[in-house]
Design a protein around this motif. Sequence first.
Motif, PDB file in Angstrom:
ATOM      1  N   THR A 157      94.582 -64.311  62.123  1.00  0.00           N
ATOM      2  CA  THR A 157      93.995 -65.587  62.485  1.00  0.00           C
ATOM      3  C   THR A 157      94.084 -66.586  61.337  1.00  0.00           C
ATOM      4  OG1 THR A 157      92.486 -64.505  64.008  1.00  0.00           O
ATOM      5  CG2 THR A 157      91.892 -66.702  63.286  1.00  0.00           C
ATOM      6  N   ASP A 158      93.857 -66.106  60.083  1.00  0.00           N
ATOM      7  CA  ASP A 158      93.910 -67.059  58.979  1.00  0.00           C
ATOM      8  C   ASP A 158      95.318 -67.630  58.817  1.00  0.00           C
ATOM      9  OD1 ASP A 158      94.090 -64.764  56.113  1.00  0.00           O
ATOM     10  OD2 ASP A 158      94.963 -64.661  58.116  1.00  0.00           O
ATOM     11  N   THR A 159      96.358 -66.873  59.197  1.00  0.00           N
ATOM     12  CA  THR A 159      97.716 -67.396  59.147  1.00  0.00           C
ATOM     13  C   THR A 159      97.896 -68.493  60.184  1.00  0.00           C
ATOM     14  OG1 THR A 159      98.523 -65.247  58.416  1.00  0.00           O
ATOM     15  CG2 THR A 159     100.146 -66.793  59.236  1.00  0.00           C
ATOM     16  N   MET A 160      97.313 -68.318  61.369  1.00  0.00           N
ATOM     17  CA  MET A 160      97.361 -69.371  62.377  1.00  0.00           C
ATOM     18  C   MET A 160      96.704 -70.642  61.853  1.00  0.00           C
ATOM     19  SD  MET A 160      96.414 -67.178  65.784  1.00  0.00           S
ATOM     20  CE  MET A 160      97.297 -65.661  66.182  1.00  0.00           C
ATOM     21  N   THR A 161      95.575 -70.470  61.168  1.00  0.00           N
ATOM     22  CA  THR A 161      94.896 -71.619  60.591  1.00  0.00           C
ATOM     23  C   THR A 161      95.744 -72.262  59.506  1.00  0.00           C
ATOM     24  OG1 THR A 161      92.756 -70.603  61.073  1.00  0.00           O
ATOM     25  CG2 THR A 161      92.767 -72.392  59.472  1.00  0.00           C
ATOM     26  N   ASP A 162      96.428 -71.444  58.713  1.00  0.00           N
ATOM     27  CA  ASP A 162      97.324 -71.983  57.692  1.00  0.00           C
ATOM     28  C   ASP A 162      98.447 -72.797  58.323  1.00  0.00           C
ATOM     29  OD1 ASP A 162      95.826 -70.811  55.712  1.00  0.00           O
ATOM     30  OD2 ASP A 162      97.130 -69.073  55.488  1.00  0.00           O
ATOM     31  N   PHE A 163      98.998 -72.293  59.428  1.00  0.00           N
ATOM     32  CA  PHE A 163     100.029 -73.047  60.140  1.00  0.00           C
ATOM     33  C   PHE A 163      99.480 -74.396  60.610  1.00  0.00           C
ATOM     34  CE2 PHE A 163     102.537 -69.045  61.259  1.00  0.00           C
ATOM     35  CZ  PHE A 163     103.609 -69.390  60.454  1.00  0.00           C
ATOM     36  N   ALA A 223     100.932 -77.991  59.566  1.00  0.00           N
ATOM     37  CA  ALA A 223     101.349 -78.949  60.590  1.00  0.00           C
ATOM     38  C   ALA A 223     100.577 -80.260  60.438  1.00  0.00           C
ATOM     39  CB  ALA A 223     101.131 -78.357  61.981  1.00  0.00           C
ATOM     40  N   GLU A 224      99.290 -80.168  60.145  1.00  0.00           N
ATOM     41  CA  GLU A 224      98.478 -81.375  59.947  1.00  0.00           C
ATOM     42  C   GLU A 224      98.975 -82.180  58.758  1.00  0.00           C
ATOM     43  OE1 GLU A 224      93.911 -82.632  58.680  1.00  0.00           O
ATOM     44  OE2 GLU A 224      94.323 -80.591  59.375  1.00  0.00           O
ATOM     45  N   ASP A 225      99.237 -81.516  57.655  1.00  0.00           N
ATOM     46  CA  ASP A 225      99.686 -82.231  56.459  1.00  0.00           C
ATOM     47  C   ASP A 225     101.010 -82.958  56.718  1.00  0.00           C
ATOM     48  OD1 ASP A 225      97.486 -81.346  55.057  1.00  0.00           O
ATOM     49  OD2 ASP A 225      98.551 -79.717  54.040  1.00  0.00           O
ATOM     50  N   ILE A 226     101.937 -82.282  57.393  1.00  0.00           N
ATOM     51  CA  ILE A 226     103.239 -82.892  57.646  1.00  0.00           C
ATOM     52  C   ILE A 226     103.122 -84.024  58.656  1.00  0.00           C
ATOM     53  CG2 ILE A 226     105.573 -82.460  58.488  1.00  0.00           C
ATOM     54  CD1 ILE A 226     105.271 -79.575  57.455  1.00  0.00           C
ATOM     55  N   SER A 261     103.668 -85.284  66.866  1.00  0.00           N
ATOM     56  CA  SER A 261     103.226 -84.011  67.427  1.00  0.00           C
ATOM     57  C   SER A 261     104.031 -82.864  66.825  1.00  0.00           C
ATOM     58  CB  SER A 261     103.390 -84.029  68.952  1.00  0.00           C
ATOM     59  OG  SER A 261     103.082 -82.770  69.510  1.00  0.00           O
ATOM     60  N   ILE A 262     103.330 -81.888  66.267  1.00  0.00           N
ATOM     61  CA  ILE A 262     103.977 -80.725  65.654  1.00  0.00           C
ATOM     62  C   ILE A 262     103.246 -79.463  66.108  1.00  0.00           C
ATOM     63  CG2 ILE A 262     104.645 -79.584  63.514  1.00  0.00           C
ATOM     64  CD1 ILE A 262     104.553 -82.277  62.124  1.00  0.00           C
ATOM     65  N   ALA A 263     103.986 -78.557  66.747  1.00  0.00           N
ATOM     66  CA  ALA A 263     103.443 -77.267  67.158  1.00  0.00           C
ATOM     67  C   ALA A 263     104.179 -76.149  66.440  1.00  0.00           C
ATOM     68  CB  ALA A 263     103.574 -77.086  68.673  1.00  0.00           C
ATOM     69  N   VAL A 264     103.522 -74.996  66.334  1.00  0.00           N
ATOM     70  CA  VAL A 264     104.115 -73.825  65.697  1.00  0.00           C
ATOM     71  C   VAL A 264     104.050 -72.658  66.670  1.00  0.00           C
ATOM     72  CG1 VAL A 264     104.123 -72.328  63.680  1.00  0.00           C
ATOM     73  CG2 VAL A 264     103.222 -74.656  63.484  1.00  0.00           C
ATOM     74  N   GLU A 265     105.202 -72.083  66.948  1.00  0.00           N
ATOM     75  CA  GLU A 265     105.304 -70.883  67.776  1.00  0.00           C
ATOM     76  C   GLU A 265     105.530 -69.658  66.889  1.00  0.00           C
ATOM     77  OE1 GLU A 265     107.798 -72.418  71.720  1.00  0.00           O
ATOM     78  OE2 GLU A 265     108.773 -71.308  70.106  1.00  0.00           O
ATOM     79  N   VAL A 266     104.972 -68.532  67.308  1.00  0.00           N
ATOM     80  CA  VAL A 266     105.318 -67.238  66.730  1.00  0.00           C
ATOM     81  C   VAL A 266     105.703 -66.324  67.881  1.00  0.00           C
ATOM     82  CG1 VAL A 266     104.517 -65.237  65.417  1.00  0.00           C
ATOM     83  CG2 VAL A 266     103.782 -67.536  64.752  1.00  0.00           C
ATOM     84  N   ASN A 267     106.935 -65.840  67.848  1.00  0.00           N
ATOM     85  CA  ASN A 267     107.461 -65.006  68.941  1.00  0.00           C
ATOM     86  C   ASN A 267     107.295 -65.690  70.296  1.00  0.00           C
ATOM     87  OD1 ASN A 267     108.324 -62.813  67.300  1.00  0.00           O
ATOM     88  ND2 ASN A 267     106.197 -62.109  67.153  1.00  0.00           N
ATOM     89  N   ALA A 300      99.289 -79.776  65.631  1.00  0.00           N
ATOM     90  CA  ALA A 300      98.651 -80.989  65.121  1.00  0.00           C
ATOM     91  C   ALA A 300      99.224 -82.182  65.866  1.00  0.00           C
ATOM     92  CB  ALA A 300      98.894 -81.141  63.623  1.00  0.00           C
ATOM     93  N   VAL A 301      98.353 -83.077  66.283  1.00  0.00           N
ATOM     94  CA  VAL A 301      98.741 -84.325  66.937  1.00  0.00           C
ATOM     95  C   VAL A 301      98.082 -85.460  66.166  1.00  0.00           C
ATOM     96  CG1 VAL A 301      98.665 -85.712  69.039  1.00  0.00           C
ATOM     97  CG2 VAL A 301      98.966 -83.226  69.193  1.00  0.00           C
ATOM     98  N   ASN A 302      98.897 -86.232  65.486  1.00  0.00           N
ATOM     99  CA  ASN A 302      98.399 -87.347  64.681  1.00  0.00           C
ATOM    100  C   ASN A 302      98.574 -88.642  65.462  1.00  0.00           C
ATOM    101  OD1 ASN A 302      97.644 -89.142  62.706  1.00  0.00           O
ATOM    102  ND2 ASN A 302      99.457 -88.847  61.423  1.00  0.00           N
ATOM    103  N   VAL A 303      97.482 -89.141  66.041  1.00  0.00           N
ATOM    104  CA  VAL A 303      97.505 -90.442  66.704  1.00  0.00           C
ATOM    105  C   VAL A 303      97.267 -91.463  65.601  1.00  0.00           C
ATOM    106  CG1 VAL A 303      96.609 -91.813  68.622  1.00  0.00           C
ATOM    107  CG2 VAL A 303      96.568 -89.324  68.772  1.00  0.00           C
ATOM    108  N   ALA A 304      98.349 -91.745  64.895  1.00  0.00           N
ATOM    109  CA  ALA A 304      98.262 -92.452  63.619  1.00  0.00           C
ATOM    110  C   ALA A 304      97.638 -93.846  63.709  1.00  0.00           C
ATOM    111  CB  ALA A 304      99.651 -92.527  62.987  1.00  0.00           C
TER     112      ALA A 304
END
Length: 269
Positions: A3-9, A13-16, A109-115, A122-126
Amino acid sequence: MMTDTMTDFARLAEDIAREAGDMLLAKRPTMSVASADVLTKSSPTDVVTLLDKASEELIRQRIAAVRPDDRVLGEEGGEAPGDSDVRWVVDPIDGTVNFLYGLPDWAVSIAVEVNGRVVAGAVNVAPRGEMFTAALGEGAWLDGERLRCNPAVPLGQALVATGFGYDSARRAVQAQVLASVLPRVRDIRRGGSCAADLCSVASGRVDAYYERGVNYWDYAAGGLVASEAGARIGGLGGRPSNSEFMLCAAPGLFADLHDLLAPLDPERD
């Protein structure tokens, strides 16, 4: 996958997404639509700007710098191969027409998939200064505040968001469907960004959202935000969300809106 890896992702994604959004805000032409470098894709109304491409290139560079083995699927650049089981799904500007016209509903909009499963987004409505994030099983957040979608309301009290395609024939059908939906709900909203609309469901700003013809990069991140906020997301007839049709609402309202939409055959063109 811990789970902490999901949070890291989600944090990466938020930073980028934040960096890309800041770049777009700084470089967006402010005088007129004509001052932007605009190209078209599938139709004269399906536009792409050089800043769409610049945003995606920035995002790809930032991902590659940190996770060079990951794959990236982007709206503008297609899929870049990689050796890991992680894939990033990127829409560099969701709502390009809004971006061109200076309207506030566009997002990175940036999503991360694993398998093959989306685990972070992260969705940045800038223009609004709003960052929506989610990690699978960890909830959805708006600038640090936990999100919950609205409880299901009767169909007649539902505020429903939707969108329209680029092809004129498809829009004609969508108008017919809308004419049947509008008398049965509280009202309709048309924001112009699938990612932002899904986050609006997550944050309770609308009760539901449906649309024909959205792409995976449009909804990959926003879909996780909405589902982690308690919404149900799917297609018609029990199918998963797909480019033909998607619907998002609290579970009880989802069923009622589905049963209103399905007989209207909204997947036709």
